[in-house]
Design a protein around this motif. Structure first.
Motif, mmCIF file in Angstrom:
data_model
loop_
_atom_site.group_PDB
_atom_site.id
_atom_site.type_symbol
_atom_site.label_atom_id
_atom_site.label_comp_id
_atom_site.label_asym_id
_atom_site.label_seq_id
_atom_site.Cartn_x
_atom_site.Cartn_y
_atom_site.Cartn_z
ATOM 1 N N ARG A 41 15.043 19.770 29.416
ATOM 2 C CA ARG A 41 15.402 18.354 29.438
ATOM 3 C C ARG A 41 16.916 18.234 29.381
ATOM 4 O O ARG A 41 17.555 18.763 28.481
ATOM 5 N N GLU A 98 14.957 25.737 33.061
ATOM 6 C CA GLU A 98 14.014 24.645 32.855
ATOM 7 C C GLU A 98 14.312 23.930 31.550
ATOM 8 O O GLU A 98 14.793 24.523 30.581
ATOM 9 N N SER A 103 14.350 15.907 33.789
ATOM 10 C CA SER A 103 13.601 17.131 33.465
ATOM 11 C C SER A 103 13.648 18.056 34.663
ATOM 12 O O SER A 103 13.370 17.647 35.794
ATOM 13 N N LYS A 155 14.085 30.526 35.619
ATOM 14 C CA LYS A 155 13.168 29.911 34.672
ATOM 15 C C LYS A 155 13.874 29.438 33.416
ATOM 16 O O LYS A 155 13.484 28.458 32.781
ATOM 17 N N LYS A 199 10.064 26.696 39.937
ATOM 18 C CA LYS A 199 8.828 27.314 40.398
ATOM 19 C C LYS A 199 9.132 28.552 41.234
ATOM 20 O O LYS A 199 10.261 28.771 41.673
ATOM 21 N N SER A 203 12.228 21.543 36.499
ATOM 22 C CA SER A 203 11.153 22.534 36.517
ATOM 23 C C SER A 203 11.453 23.533 37.622
ATOM 24 O O SER A 203 11.762 23.141 38.754
ATOM 25 N N ILE A 215 11.985 19.237 40.652
ATOM 26 C CA ILE A 215 11.272 20.504 40.807
ATOM 27 C C ILE A 215 11.999 21.329 41.864
ATOM 28 O O ILE A 215 12.220 20.858 42.992
ATOM 29 N N THR A 258 12.128 13.613 37.296
ATOM 30 C CA THR A 258 11.711 15.012 37.166
ATOM 31 C C THR A 258 12.117 15.725 38.450
ATOM 32 O O THR A 258 11.791 15.274 39.557
#
Length: 876
Positions: free
Chosen positions: A324, A322, A341, A319, A345, A343, A268, A266
């Motif tokens: 998979r 974001e 994945s 955004k 922010k 993400s 971020i 994942t």
């Protein structure tokens, strides 16, 4: 190696080689250029193997001279020469022989044609052998040997060829290739002659094929496959040797696989960041990479690209990115995929306050760092000073990190020092990003040390100094303080200056009221509103100029001396106040009430007294005295006048009523009386003593101090007659000795110990008996006996004295007692008996039936007698 030598007539007479005689180490032959009568005789060839040390002798060969004619002169004939071609390996030693017959005896010389002989070359055996050690390629060439005499000359030429074994310059390395790649291996070697190359695969010769090329040590295989894997060897060879280099070729052929750390992750990030999602499968051959977002194939754009090695790069993330992501690698052997994945922010923001701070040394402050961040992310705070992390444990308690809330942190700085000034940074780190901010902290403090102090001008009492200002540490320098150090000062001391106050804008001043002819160092200390800083480094050591001395000696007084002496003493003037070289004292004195001064020079600067002797001066005559000083620059002042008296002299009367009393085998008590005198009062007395058979000059001496009128002499020999005298002494000397008296030390105590000791114990009472001690003729008579007893483990003994050969001892306490018996005589106590160990009971009485007679015997015949005497009276 074989060595040839020749024996002449008989062993061990060997033929000595010279310009006329030569033994070839190539053929073993002996050559004589011009035979002489002395050469006639029998010759034997000796061959020696230097490895096995074996020797072989040839049959004798006679040499005779013909009488049918005389050999005339003839030109040289070269009989021994090196080959036309000499080959040698580089690094070995080459020896070339050349010897000629002729009359007169020829002279041999060597040269390298078209060049110079090697500098390391040596000529051996009267120049018949040219030796070249550690031969190199540049030593190769044509060499000429020339034989000359008065009848002509002869020349031989031969070629020296130097070869080298093959030597690797570049070797092979093990190689790993993907199926379908191209292999290129190159091996390089040097050698003379130049080496050629061959290739082996798994020990079998390798030949050129459609995919395989071999040219000058280079092996190329196009589009490798699994069949090409194996161990390869490159051979470099010339006619002198072959060398080998080996390497392994591995061919990789595998389906794509991903490392575990890439399998599912994942990522971020924050908005606007760049992100790279790695996709680096391990596969052979190289796989084809495809990407999907969700279930759809990913389309590349200016912002989203697939990098050459397969990873995915996204610029200016938002955004919408974001989701998979799936990466798949495919080759002929299979496929594999990974999922990541992503993400996105909101970016983190921080605020560090206050922004710029000015503090004074010793103050404290709190820096506050607040973070505005995505609520789903945890934050971690880090503090730095000038870009380096702050180590809170090593900063001596000056720094403390305080976590006030989840989104803020404080840095407490206590008791600030100058070294704490700088850029303070707060770094906030989340799983998505890292942001930082800085603030500047300025610290005001005492000034730094001024620059180098330079001594510009020196006099006898002043020194002009200059310096450069140090750092003011953000507070202007208000004044400077000048300090000096000399061998006579207690560390650094502030000196008077001109001007008296040195303001902060000045960079020079004069030190005044220094002592002449003294070595000084100087330093400068700066002060500002905050305080006083560290001093500058010391200046070079300087010495002030010389001047006339100004300090007279102190504490001029008199001292005791011999009769007719005037002893004048003073405290020497310290080197600090001598003001120059050639320092000394002027001693002036005159009898009290007279006008003219007598002056005496004392040239030692360390002198502390002067003795004036005049036979006409009566004792205790008063004198006026003063002591002055001088040096090479002139005379200084005198001390104040004091009145002192001449010496009263040594004692004049001998002690009276001298008596010597023997106290023991090693002690004599000496006593005397002294007549009081008006002059020559004694400080003490000296006792001299010597044996009857010795001269008085060999007397030993013991001194007393004060008004003592007796002394105990110890450590004397027993049964010896001594002569003794007593005389008084004082600082002026010794008085006359008394009339000698005599005394003899006592005889030695008995050396025999009490023997055959018997004892009977009745409770705490022990009854003892022993045989009487009989002294030898040179020993003191027995006056009685001592019984010594003590409890075991203690050092102090109790004593019972008796005139008899028996005694009763009361043992007061419970325990084991040690008992000894010794004789008492005029000369002291005799030798003690062996120890007796007796237990003491706790008040219980031992009955007669329980009593036991104990005997410590040294003679069986006397034991029987003592038993008869003592057993009936066991109730002593």
């Amino acid at each position: 190696e074989i060595i040839y030598s020749w024996v002449f007539n008989e062993f061990p007479s060997f033929v000595a080689e010279d310009s006329r005689r030569f033994i070839s180490q190539e053929t073993g032959n002996l050559y004589i250029s011009k035979v002489q009568t002395s050469d006639v005789g029998s010759y034997i060839c000796l061959v020696k193997n230097t490895v096995t040390n074996a020797r072989v002798l040839s049959p004798p060969t006679p040499l005779t001279l013909r009488n049918d004619g005389v050999m005339g002169e003839y030109e040289p004939k070269i009989e021994v020469h090196f080959p036309y071609t000499v080959t040698a390996a580089r690094g070995t030693t080459v020896k070339m022989e050349c010897f000629a017959l002729g009359n007169p005896v020829p002279t041999i010389s060597w040269r390298k044609v078209n060049g110079h002989n090697p500098s390391k070359a040596r000529l051996r055996k009267s120049q018949a052998v040219l030796e070249i050690p550690n031969v190199q390629l540049e030593d190769a060439g044509m060499y000429e040997c020339k034989a000359e005499n008065s009848r002509g000359r002869n020349v031989f030429r031969g070629q020296l060829q130097v070869y080298t074994y093959p030597h690797w310059v570049e070797k092979l390395n093990d190689t790993q290739l993907d199926s379908g790649d191209q292999l290129r291996w190159e091996c390089k070697a040097t050698g003379k002659p130049r080496p050629t190359y061959r290739w082996l695969k798994n020990g079998v010769p390798l030949w050129p094929q459609s995919r395989i090329e071999m040219v000058n040590g280079v092996l190329m295989i196009h589009s490798v496959n699994v069949s090409d894997a194996g161990m390869y060897q490159c051979l470099a060879e010339n006619k002198y040797g072959t060398i080998y280099a080996s390497a392994e070729l591995k061919i990789l052929a595998s389906a794509p696989t991903f490392p575990l750390n890439q399998m599912r992750k994942t990522i971020i990030i924050t908005k606007g960041q760049e992100v790279v999602i790695e996709c680096k499968p391990q596969a052979s051959p190289k796989p084809t990479i495809t990407w999907k977002k969700g279930d759809k194939a990913l389309r590349e754009s200016k912002r989203i690209t697939i990098l050459p090695h397969g990873s995915l790069r996204i610029l200016n993330a938002s955004k919408s990115d974001e989701g998979r992501y799936l990466c798949q690698g495919v080759n002929v052997f299979g496929s594999a995929e990974i999922i990541a994945s992503l993400s996105v922010k909101e970016p983190t923001r921080i605020e560090l306050t206050p922004k710029k701070i000015e503090l004074t040394v010793g103050e404290s402050i709190v820096l506050s760092c607040k973070a505005l961040h995505d609520s789903t992310l945890d934050v971690t705070f880090y503090w730095t000073l000038n870009g380096q992390p702050i180590d809170f444990e090593k900063e001596g308690g000056h720094f403390e990190s305080i976590k006030a809330q989840a989104s803020s942190a404080d840095l407490m700085i206590r008791n600030i020092l100058l070294m704490h000034a700088g850029r303070y940074g707060c770094r906030v780190q989340t799983a998505a990003d890292t942001v930082s901010d800085e603030t500047e902290l300025l610290v005001r403090g005492p000034p730094g040390p001024p620059g180098v102090v330079i001594v510009e001008e020196i006099t006898d009492t002043t020194a002009t100094l200059s310096w450069s200002p140090g750092a003011d540490n953000h507070s202007p320098i208000s004044l400077y303080n000048l300090q000096a150090r000399s061998p006579f000062s207690l560390g650094w001391q502030t000196v008077k200056t001109v001007p008296d106050m040195i303001s902060g804008d000045m960079e020079s001043a004069m030190a005044v009221e220094l002592n002449p002819w003294v070595e000084y160092e100087f330093r400068v200390v700066a002060t500002n509103q905050i305080g006083t800083g560290d001093p500058s480094a010391p200046s070079r050591v300087i010495r002030t100029n010389e001047a006339v001395p100004k300090t007279p000696p102190a504490n001029v007084s008199g001292r005791s001396g011999r009769r007719h002496e005037l002893v004048i003493a003073w405290e020497p003037v310290s080197e600090e106040f001598q003001n120059g070289e050639g320092f000394g004292y002027i001693v002036a004195f005159r009898p009290n009430g007279t006008r003219g001064w007598k002056e005496k020079m004392v040239t030692s600067s360390d002198a502390s007294k002067f003795i004036y002797r005049d036979e006409s001066v009566p004792p205790l005559t008063p004198f006026e005295v003063k002591v002055g000083v001088y040096n090479n620059k002139g005379d200084g002042p005198f001390s104040p006048i004091v009145v002192i008296c001449s010496a009263e002299g040594e004692p004049t009367a001998a002690p009276i009523d001298v008596k010597a009393t023997s106290l023991s085998v090693s002690e004599i008590l000496v006593a005397w009386k002294h007549i009081k005198e008006s002059l020559g009062r004694p400080q003490g007395f000296e006792v001299g003593y010597w044996k009857d058979m010795e001269q008085e000059e060999a007397a030993e001496k013991v001194k007393t101090e004060g008004n003592e009128s007796s002394i105990l002499l110890t450590g004397l020999e027993g049964n010896t007659l001594y002569h003794l005298t007593v005389r008084a002494y004082n600082a002026a000397g010794y008085g006359p000795p008394s009339t000698a008296v005599r005394a003899a030390t006592k005889k030695s105590p008995p050396s025999q110990a009490p023997s055959n000791i018997m004892w009977i114990q009745d409770g705490s009472h022990v009854s003892l008996g022993w045989e009487p001690v009989r002294p030898l003729p040179n020993e003191s008579d027995v006056m009685g006996y001592k019984v010594l007893f003590r409890q075991e483990g203690q050092s102090n003994s109790q004593v019972i004295e008796t005139q008899k050969t028996s005694a009763v001892v009361l043992l007061p306490d419970v325990g084991v007692y040690i008992i000894e018996v010794c004789a008492v005589s005029e000369g002291g106590d005799g030798t003690a008996s062996p120890q007796i160990r007796v237990p003491s009971f706790s008040g219980g009485k031992v009955t007669s039936a329980q009593s036991t007679l104990h005997v410590l015997s040294t003679s069986s015949s006397s034991v029987t007698l003592l038993l008869a005497l003592m057993v009936p009276s066991a109730s002593w």
